[in-house]
Design a protein around this motif. Structure first.
Motif, PDB file in Angstrom:
ATOM      1  N   GLN A 184      50.786  41.935  63.026  1.00 14.07           N
ATOM      2  CA  GLN A 184      51.025  43.371  62.993  1.00 14.07           C
ATOM      3  C   GLN A 184      50.856  43.962  61.584  1.00 14.07           C
ATOM      4  OE1 GLN A 184      51.510  44.966  65.874  1.00 14.07           O
ATOM      5  NE2 GLN A 184      51.297  42.954  66.834  1.00 14.07           N
ATOM      6  N   ALA A 185      50.501  43.103  60.622  1.00 11.45           N
ATOM      7  CA  ALA A 185      50.354  43.590  59.254  1.00 11.45           C
ATOM      8  C   ALA A 185      49.283  44.671  59.192  1.00 11.45           C
ATOM      9  CB  ALA A 185      49.988  42.433  58.326  1.00 11.45           C
ATOM     10  N   ALA A 186      49.515  45.680  58.359  1.00 15.91           N
ATOM     11  CA  ALA A 186      48.577  46.797  58.246  1.00 15.91           C
ATOM     12  C   ALA A 186      47.255  46.330  57.647  1.00 15.91           C
ATOM     13  CB  ALA A 186      49.186  47.889  57.375  1.00 15.91           C
ATOM     14  N   PRO A 187      46.131  46.842  58.158  1.00 15.25           N
ATOM     15  CA  PRO A 187      44.831  46.463  57.601  1.00 15.25           C
ATOM     16  C   PRO A 187      44.691  46.951  56.163  1.00 15.25           C
ATOM     17  CG  PRO A 187      44.595  48.303  59.116  1.00 15.25           C
ATOM     18  CD  PRO A 187      46.005  47.813  59.262  1.00 15.25           C
ATOM     19  N   VAL A 188      43.951  46.200  55.360  1.00 14.00           N
ATOM     20  CA  VAL A 188      43.751  46.537  53.954  1.00 14.00           C
ATOM     21  C   VAL A 188      42.390  47.196  53.797  1.00 14.00           C
ATOM     22  CG1 VAL A 188      43.558  45.617  51.617  1.00 14.00           C
ATOM     23  CG2 VAL A 188      45.188  44.609  53.222  1.00 14.00           C
ATOM     24  N   SER A 189      42.359  48.330  53.128  1.00 14.26           N
ATOM     25  CA  SER A 189      41.111  49.059  52.943  1.00 14.26           C
ATOM     26  C   SER A 189      40.296  48.473  51.797  1.00 14.26           C
ATOM     27  CB  SER A 189      41.396  50.538  52.642  1.00 14.26           C
ATOM     28  OG  SER A 189      42.073  51.140  53.721  1.00 14.26           O
ATOM     29  N   SER A 190      38.977  48.483  51.947  1.00 15.83           N
ATOM     30  CA  SER A 190      38.094  48.056  50.871  1.00 15.83           C
ATOM     31  C   SER A 190      38.177  49.030  49.708  1.00 15.83           C
ATOM     32  CB  SER A 190      36.649  47.981  51.384  1.00 15.83           C
ATOM     33  OG  SER A 190      35.754  47.758  50.306  1.00 15.83           O
ATOM     34  N   GLN A 191      38.121  48.503  48.495  1.00 18.93           N
ATOM     35  CA  GLN A 191      38.136  49.325  47.289  1.00 18.93           C
ATOM     36  C   GLN A 191      36.769  49.342  46.605  1.00 18.93           C
ATOM     37  OE1 GLN A 191      40.806  51.205  46.241  1.00 18.93           O
ATOM     38  NE2 GLN A 191      41.697  50.573  48.204  1.00 18.93           N
ATOM     39  N   TYR A 195      37.597  35.743  47.627  1.00 17.11           N
ATOM     40  CA  TYR A 195      38.038  34.924  48.766  1.00 17.11           C
ATOM     41  C   TYR A 195      39.309  34.159  48.419  1.00 17.11           C
ATOM     42  CZ  TYR A 195      33.487  35.809  50.854  1.00 17.11           C
ATOM     43  OH  TYR A 195      32.394  36.419  51.390  1.00 17.11           O
ATOM     44  N   ALA A 196      39.445  33.754  47.161  1.00 19.70           N
ATOM     45  CA  ALA A 196      40.595  32.938  46.764  1.00 19.70           C
ATOM     46  C   ALA A 196      41.854  33.770  46.552  1.00 19.70           C
ATOM     47  CB  ALA A 196      40.266  32.167  45.487  1.00 19.70           C
ATOM     48  N   TYR A 197      41.691  34.993  46.010  1.00 16.13           N
ATOM     49  CA  TYR A 197      42.856  35.810  45.661  1.00 16.13           C
ATOM     50  C   TYR A 197      43.019  36.925  46.685  1.00 16.13           C
ATOM     51  CZ  TYR A 197      46.300  38.152  42.741  1.00 16.13           C
ATOM     52  OH  TYR A 197      47.462  38.717  42.251  1.00 16.13           O
ATOM     53  N   GLY A 198      44.098  36.884  47.433  1.00 15.85           N
ATOM     54  CA  GLY A 198      44.279  37.764  48.572  1.00 15.85           C
ATOM     55  C   GLY A 198      44.300  39.242  48.253  1.00 15.85           C
ATOM     56  N   ASN A 199      44.809  39.622  47.090  1.00 16.61           N
ATOM     57  CA  ASN A 199      44.943  41.034  46.743  1.00 16.61           C
ATOM     58  C   ASN A 199      43.856  41.477  45.765  1.00 16.61           C
ATOM     59  OD1 ASN A 199      46.500  43.319  47.412  1.00 16.61           O
ATOM     60  ND2 ASN A 199      47.529  43.281  45.434  1.00 16.61           N
ATOM     61  N   PHE A 200      42.696  40.841  45.856  1.00 13.05           N
ATOM     62  CA  PHE A 200      41.644  41.067  44.872  1.00 13.05           C
ATOM     63  C   PHE A 200      41.154  42.515  44.864  1.00 13.05           C
ATOM     64  CE2 PHE A 200      37.457  40.626  42.881  1.00 13.05           C
ATOM     65  CZ  PHE A 200      37.760  39.787  41.827  1.00 13.05           C
ATOM     66  N   HIS A 201      40.994  43.109  46.040  1.00 20.59           N
ATOM     67  CA  HIS A 201      40.506  44.483  46.107  1.00 20.59           C
ATOM     68  C   HIS A 201      41.473  45.436  45.409  1.00 20.59           C
ATOM     69  CE1 HIS A 201      36.922  44.941  48.836  1.00 20.59           C
ATOM     70  NE2 HIS A 201      37.150  43.638  48.883  1.00 20.59           N
ATOM     71  N   GLN A 202      42.756  45.303  45.707  1.00 20.84           N
ATOM     72  CA  GLN A 202      43.740  46.231  45.168  1.00 20.84           C
ATOM     73  C   GLN A 202      43.957  46.040  43.662  1.00 20.84           C
ATOM     74  OE1 GLN A 202      45.156  48.782  46.801  1.00 20.84           O
ATOM     75  NE2 GLN A 202      43.946  48.244  48.602  1.00 20.84           N
ATOM     76  N   GLU A 203      43.955  44.807  43.198  1.00 18.38           N
ATOM     77  CA  GLU A 203      44.293  44.535  41.805  1.00 18.38           C
ATOM     78  C   GLU A 203      43.096  44.547  40.865  1.00 18.38           C
ATOM     79  OE1 GLU A 203      46.978  41.338  40.948  1.00 18.38           O
ATOM     80  OE2 GLU A 203      47.936  41.503  42.908  1.00 18.38           O
ATOM     81  N   PHE A 204      41.903  44.255  41.403  1.00 17.70           N
ATOM     82  CA  PHE A 204      40.755  44.113  40.510  1.00 17.70           C
ATOM     83  C   PHE A 204      39.587  45.047  40.845  1.00 17.70           C
ATOM     84  CE2 PHE A 204      42.936  40.000  40.288  1.00 17.70           C
ATOM     85  CZ  PHE A 204      43.202  39.972  38.931  1.00 17.70           C
TER      86      PHE A 204
END
Length: 223
Positions: A97-104, A136-145
């Motif tokens: 049920q986790a919210a989808p993450v938008s591409s950055q 692929y390795a870092y889950g929050n890559f879009h948001q943080e980088f």
């Protein structure tokens, strides 16, 4: 065959041994207090040893040299390349049920070799040059980088040629505000880091830059 290989200036070498330690292929040895390329067929030409040399005694050259013998390197090490070593990673299950993450991602293309040298989106850009495994390795890559950055990706282990020349043209020909290098902890990513550093030097510009290293299990290494 004519190929890219490292060159060690023995007069400039201070004998610290950092390059020999950084060369995971075992191509460099310390002899008589100086670093020497003793196995040309062990040198993959990626230059992981270059950033490790405090004296600036190592450079690239193109000349006649034996082909890189990956099988011989593995046989000598008794192990596989750290970047290709198989490993299972255990994760805690995530709720469906986790919210989808938008591409950055804010531009296309992203591959270094496909990217244009000049583009409107480079104007005033914070540039992210990332090894293609990092997202692929870092889950929050879009948001943080990726967020707020123009992103270029590549893999020096798989791609032919050197990224430095094109990256230098992009940096020199555009109003780039900063450069972030995102790499994996594996040795072959040293080739990407070194290419960006050389591109910054060759561009003739003084631009803030930093390196972020990600482990194969998706953790950020402290600077």
């Amino acid at each position: 065959m004519i190929r890219k290989i490292i060159k060690i200036d023995e007069e400039t070498c201070n004998g610290c041994g950092a390059c020999a330690a950084a060369c995971h292929e075992g191509a460099i040895e310390m002899i008589g207090g100086k670093a020497r390329l003793t196995r040309e067929d062990y040198c993959d030409g990626l230059g992981d040893c270059l950033p490790s040399c405090p004296a600036g005694a190592i450079s690239f050259e193109e000349r006649e040299a034996p082909a890189y013998d990956h099988a011989a390197v593995l046989a000598a090490q008794g192990t596989g390349c750290p970047g290709a070593r198989a490993a299972a990673i255990q994760r805690k299950p995530v709720s469906a049920q986790a919210a989808p993450v938008s591409s950055q991602l804010s531009q296309w293309p992203v591959q270094i070799k496909l990217a244009p040298v000049k583009a409107p989106y480079f104007s005033g850009a914070k540039l992210l040059v990332a090894a293609d495994c990092t997202a692929y390795a870092y889950g929050n890559f879009h948001q943080e980088f990726i967020r707020g950055h123009i992103t270029l990706i590549g893999c020096p282990k798989l791609d032919e040629g050197d990224y430095a020349e094109k990256l230098s043209q992009i940096i020199a020909g555009n109003d780039i505000k900063s450069v972030t290098i995102a790499r994996m902890e594996v040795p072959c990513c040293g080739g990407l880091e070194n290419a960006v550093k050389r591109a910054l030097q060759e561009s003739g510009k003084f631009i803030p830059w930093n390196v972020v290293t990600i482990t194969t299990d998706g953790q950020l290494l402290d600077g």
